[in-house]
Design a protein around this motif. Structure first.
Motif, PDB file in Angstrom:
ATOM      1  N   LEU A 443      70.792 -35.894 -32.801  1.00 18.14           N
ATOM      2  CA  LEU A 443      71.617 -37.018 -31.965  1.00 18.14           C
ATOM      3  C   LEU A 443      71.268 -37.355 -30.699  1.00 18.14           C
ATOM      4  N   LEU A 444      71.025 -38.488 -30.042  1.00 20.40           N
ATOM      5  CA  LEU A 444      70.439 -38.994 -28.855  1.00 20.40           C
ATOM      6  C   LEU A 444      71.544 -39.769 -28.101  1.00 20.40           C
ATOM      7  N   ASN A 445      71.339 -39.840 -26.885  1.00 21.55           N
ATOM      8  CA  ASN A 445      71.892 -40.891 -25.899  1.00 21.55           C
ATOM      9  C   ASN A 445      70.869 -41.458 -25.347  1.00 21.55           C
ATOM     10  N   THR A 446      70.654 -42.988 -25.704  1.00 21.59           N
ATOM     11  CA  THR A 446      69.759 -43.597 -25.202  1.00 21.59           C
ATOM     12  C   THR A 446      70.019 -44.655 -24.225  1.00 21.59           C
ATOM     13  N   GLY A 447      69.101 -45.081 -23.349  1.00 24.07           N
ATOM     14  CA  GLY A 447      69.281 -45.601 -22.099  1.00 24.07           C
ATOM     15  C   GLY A 447      69.942 -46.795 -22.120  1.00 24.07           C
ATOM     16  N   GLU A 448      69.811 -47.633 -23.270  1.00 18.80           N
ATOM     17  CA  GLU A 448      70.574 -48.860 -23.115  1.00 18.80           C
ATOM     18  C   GLU A 448      72.369 -48.537 -23.029  1.00 18.80           C
ATOM     19  N   LEU A 449      72.493 -47.497 -23.428  1.00 16.95           N
ATOM     20  CA  LEU A 449      73.998 -47.312 -23.177  1.00 16.95           C
ATOM     21  C   LEU A 449      74.432 -47.465 -21.610  1.00 16.95           C
ATOM     22  N   TYR A 450      73.447 -47.157 -20.746  1.00 19.36           N
ATOM     23  CA  TYR A 450      73.713 -47.000 -19.201  1.00 19.36           C
ATOM     24  C   TYR A 450      73.084 -48.213 -18.653  1.00 19.36           C
ATOM     25  N   ASP A 451      72.246 -49.028 -19.199  1.00 19.75           N
ATOM     26  CA  ASP A 451      71.827 -50.216 -18.819  1.00 19.75           C
ATOM     27  C   ASP A 451      71.140 -50.975 -19.868  1.00 19.75           C
ATOM     28  N   ARG A 452      71.765 -51.988 -19.946  1.00 20.85           N
ATOM     29  CA  ARG A 452      71.719 -52.854 -21.180  1.00 20.85           C
ATOM     30  C   ARG A 452      70.160 -53.144 -21.238  1.00 20.85           C
ATOM     31  N   SER A 453      69.569 -53.405 -20.379  1.00 21.35           N
ATOM     32  CA  SER A 453      68.224 -53.889 -20.465  1.00 21.35           C
ATOM     33  C   SER A 453      66.992 -52.915 -20.718  1.00 21.35           C
ATOM     34  N   ASP A 454      67.643 -51.677 -20.736  1.00 22.60           N
ATOM     35  CA  ASP A 454      66.587 -50.588 -20.881  1.00 22.60           C
ATOM     36  C   ASP A 454      65.855 -50.318 -22.140  1.00 22.60           C
ATOM     37  N   ALA A 455      64.745 -50.008 -22.278  1.00 19.34           N
ATOM     38  CA  ALA A 455      63.949 -49.780 -23.221  1.00 19.34           C
ATOM     39  C   ALA A 455      63.020 -48.672 -23.075  1.00 19.34           C
ATOM     40  N   ARG A 456      63.290 -47.736 -22.090  1.00 21.89           N
ATOM     41  CA  ARG A 456      62.275 -46.667 -21.705  1.00 21.89           C
ATOM     42  C   ARG A 456      62.884 -45.274 -21.553  1.00 21.89           C
ATOM     43  N   HIS A 457      64.218 -45.242 -21.397  1.00 23.45           N
ATOM     44  CA  HIS A 457      64.896 -43.877 -21.012  1.00 23.45           C
ATOM     45  C   HIS A 457      65.690 -43.149 -22.128  1.00 23.45           C
ATOM     46  N   LEU A 458      65.875 -42.014 -22.031  1.00 24.22           N
ATOM     47  CA  LEU A 458      66.525 -41.214 -22.679  1.00 24.22           C
ATOM     48  C   LEU A 458      67.446 -40.273 -21.858  1.00 24.22           C
ATOM     49  N   ARG A 459      68.589 -40.194 -21.987  1.00 21.16           N
ATOM     50  CA  ARG A 459      69.401 -38.969 -21.460  1.00 21.16           C
ATOM     51  C   ARG A 459      69.415 -37.612 -22.148  1.00 21.16           C
ATOM     52  N   LEU A 460      68.598 -36.794 -21.749  1.00 19.03           N
ATOM     53  CA  LEU A 460      68.390 -35.432 -22.513  1.00 19.03           C
ATOM     54  C   LEU A 460      69.458 -34.487 -21.635  1.00 19.03           C
ATOM     55  N   SER A 461      70.320 -33.901 -22.371  1.00 22.04           N
ATOM     56  CA  SER A 461      71.202 -32.731 -22.302  1.00 22.04           C
ATOM     57  C   SER A 461      70.884 -31.417 -22.483  1.00 22.04           C
ATOM     58  N   TYR A 462      70.975 -30.435 -21.330  1.00 24.54           N
ATOM     59  CA  TYR A 462      70.544 -28.909 -21.674  1.00 24.54           C
ATOM     60  C   TYR A 462      71.857 -27.992 -21.603  1.00 24.54           C
ATOM     61  N   SER A 463      73.063 -28.933 -21.835  1.00 27.41           N
ATOM     62  CA  SER A 463      74.334 -28.104 -21.620  1.00 27.41           C
ATOM     63  C   SER A 463      74.845 -27.970 -22.918  1.00 27.41           C
ATOM     64  N   TYR A 464      74.498 -28.585 -24.043  1.00 31.21           N
ATOM     65  CA  TYR A 464      75.075 -28.292 -25.273  1.00 31.21           C
ATOM     66  C   TYR A 464      74.335 -27.668 -26.393  1.00 31.21           C
ATOM     67  N   ALA A 465      73.167 -28.093 -26.638  1.00 30.23           N
ATOM     68  CA  ALA A 465      72.122 -27.632 -27.721  1.00 30.23           C
ATOM     69  C   ALA A 465      71.571 -26.184 -27.374  1.00 30.23           C
ATOM     70  N   SER A 466      71.751 -25.262 -28.280  1.00 24.46           N
ATOM     71  CA  SER A 466      71.488 -23.776 -28.140  1.00 24.46           C
ATOM     72  C   SER A 466      69.895 -23.901 -27.476  1.00 24.46           C
ATOM     73  N   PRO A 467      69.316 -22.726 -27.277  1.00 25.53           N
ATOM     74  CA  PRO A 467      67.891 -22.554 -26.942  1.00 25.53           C
ATOM     75  C   PRO A 467      67.092 -22.802 -28.144  1.00 25.53           C
ATOM     76  N   SER A 468      67.664 -22.257 -29.201  1.00 26.96           N
ATOM     77  CA  SER A 468      66.618 -22.773 -30.492  1.00 26.96           C
ATOM     78  C   SER A 468      66.775 -23.810 -30.968  1.00 26.96           C
ATOM     79  N   GLU A 469      67.753 -24.596 -30.821  1.00 30.86           N
ATOM     80  CA  GLU A 469      67.934 -26.141 -31.223  1.00 30.86           C
ATOM     81  C   GLU A 469      67.279 -27.044 -30.039  1.00 30.86           C
ATOM     82  N   LEU A 470      67.266 -26.816 -29.007  1.00 26.44           N
ATOM     83  CA  LEU A 470      66.332 -27.339 -27.925  1.00 26.44           C
ATOM     84  C   LEU A 470      64.832 -27.133 -28.159  1.00 26.44           C
TER      85      LEU A 470
END
Length: 488
Positions: A443-470
């Motif tokens: 499950l991703l958070n893609t960049g167009e959520l934060y800038d409608r014209s974005d086609a290059r960015h992903l917001r990756l979070s290290y706060s939730y997924a476990s180390p093995s999931e990461l």
């Protein structure tokens, strides 16, 4: 154009003992929804692939179920308009205009991708690589149980609190804010039902319809519609590695007749950028010259990983031009739903009046627990422990990016918060990447959520997924991006 509210099949389960085939069970479930008035005439159904995914069945099973409903006259296909509940057989006991109300209500619906993320985050089999909250094991469950057990032995507040919120909690927050340099009397603090409510109150109670808010671009604020639903426009300003760039601020403020500047100076969402002390001084000087008020979002300021951030803008405010938002959701408990806003007393009283009209105050029990949490020093101790855990997870993510994303993307090392803002070396269709990742259990958070014209960015979070999931998720995501890059 408004989007229809999402439909989630969360209450459907196949009956293994039923003599009916699976498609007929699904058709019966849909028919009950329609004839019971839960799905009014004109409501649009999700596409067949989405229905199949939600119901965890083959697409052919969905096609067969929809065919049965079409024969019964309960649904109809419209050229270019998808499949909708038909008017002829819809339950006459319900207002057929409910669907129009859903479409035309004054509060904008979430973006379809945000609706999907909000729903999918509760599916435990998915690896949540973009989630902006702490993993359950990082939340202070044991400490909160102790606090609640102690409070339960005394007299509990079961009545409403005063309009500004619990005085005990506001006094505790006044002391807590003082540690970061913010001088806020309890009379200048309003308790919120989560910091998100602050956006709603400010947009409804302070800003004229048609006014403009300046903000960083990209920004978390683009992913929600509190301001836009109140008829307020957003105007994005560029950032660099030091935060919001101030060079074009004056021109933008004059051109748009801006009413407010919204900023996240500490560990910005989604980029993770920390605004340095010099940039903060420049920003305060320029906005003072323009007479431009500031809404400062301090949601992440306690989550520094190496050293504390510079003083908040509110700590530098000598004219009452800054409203400061804070929350316990990012550090201690999103479930408590406790946030706050501090600013000039007349502004806080205005917001309190709007809040009383909205929900008559945040939970009295949550406010008592939050007050005890702060008074006993639990928050400071927990944040110290939390920073160590987040630092380990951040470092693991950076190591995984070095291992799997060389030549594929670029990123910076965040000094705090939850996020790595990953910039792909080549643009890709982010909605397509979202769907491909979801099919692989990511499950991703893609960049167009934060800038409608974005086609290059992903917001990756290290706060939730476990180390093995990461480890598993970051490697799998790299494979998908490479595969998609070859196809584009």
């Amino acid at each position: 154009m408004r989007q229809s509210a999402g439909m989630a099949m969360v209450d459907w389960r196949p009956d293994p003992l039923s003599p009916l085939p699976l498609y007929a069970q699904i058709a019966g479930y849909f028919r009950a929804k329609i004839t019971g008035g839960n799905w009014p005439a004109g409501m649009k159904l999700p596409p067949q692939r989405e229905l199949a995914r939600q119901l965890d069945v083959n697409r052919s099973t969905v096609v067969a179920a929809l065919g049965q409903l079409t024969e019964l006259g309960l649904i109809e296909g419209r050229h270019g308009g998808g499949t909708r509940v038909a008017a002829a057989k819809a339950n006459r006991g319900t207002a057929g205009s409910w669907n129009d109300y859903v479409e035309e209500g004054i509060h904008y619906p979430n973006l379809p991708a945000v609706q999907a993320i909000n729903r999918l985050e509760f599916q435990p089999e998915l690896v949540r690589l973009g989630t902006g909250e702490l993993a359950p094991e990082l939340l202070p469950g044991e400490q909160m149980r102790d606090i609640l057990a102690e409070l339960a032995r005394g007299e509990l507040p079961l009545a409403y609190e005063e309009p500004l919120g619990s005085l005990r909690l506001r006094r505790a927050l006044s002391a807590e804010l003082g540690r970061s340099g913010i001088q806020a009397d309890p009379s200048s603090i309003l308790i919120l039902s989560g910091a998100l409510q602050g956006f709603q109150l400010i947009s409804l109670g302070l800003l004229p319809k048609g006014s403009t808010v300046l903000l960083e671009k990209p920004s978390y604020l683009y992913s929600i519609h509190s301001f836009q639903s109140a008829g307020v426009k957003l105007c994005g300003l560029p950032m660099d590695g030091r935060g919001l760039m101030t060079e074009g601020l004056e021109n933008a403020a004059v051109r748009t007749k801006a009413a407010l500047l919204y900023t996240i100076p500490a560990f910005h969402n989604p980029t993770g950028i920390l605004m340095d002390a010099e940039r903060r001084r420049e920003l305060m000087k320029k906005t003072a010259g323009l007479g431009l008020p500031i809404l400062e979002d301090g949601a992440y300021q306690d989550l520094w990983l190496e050293e504390p951030p510079p003083q908040p803008l509110k700590a530098m405010d000598q004219s009452g031009s800054v409203l400061h938002l804070g929350t316990l959701s990012k550090s201690a408990s999103p479930g408590l739903r406790i946030g706050w806003v501090t600013g000039p007393e007349q502004v806080i009283r205005r917001l309190a009046d709007i809040k009383m009209q909205t929900d008559y105050g945040a939970s009295s029990l949550s406010q008592l627990a939050a007050a005890k949490w702060l008074e006993d020093g639990c928050h400071e101790r927990h944040c110290s422990t939390l920073r160590l855990a987040l630092r380990r997870r951040r470092d693991l993510m950076l190591e995984l990016l070095e291992r799997h994303y060389e030549g594929l993307a670029a990123w910076s090392k965040p000094a705090g918060g939850f996020y790595v803002w990953l910039r792909l070396n080549r643009p890709v269709p982010l909605p397509k990447l979202f769907r491909a990742a979801l099919a692989e259990g990511l499950l991703l958070n893609t960049g167009e959520l934060y800038d409608r014209s974005d086609a290059r960015h992903l917001r990756l979070s290290y706060s939730y997924a476990s180390p093995s999931e990461l480890e598993r998720g970051i490697a799998k995501l790299a494979e998908l991006i490479r595969r998609m890059g070859r196809l584009c």
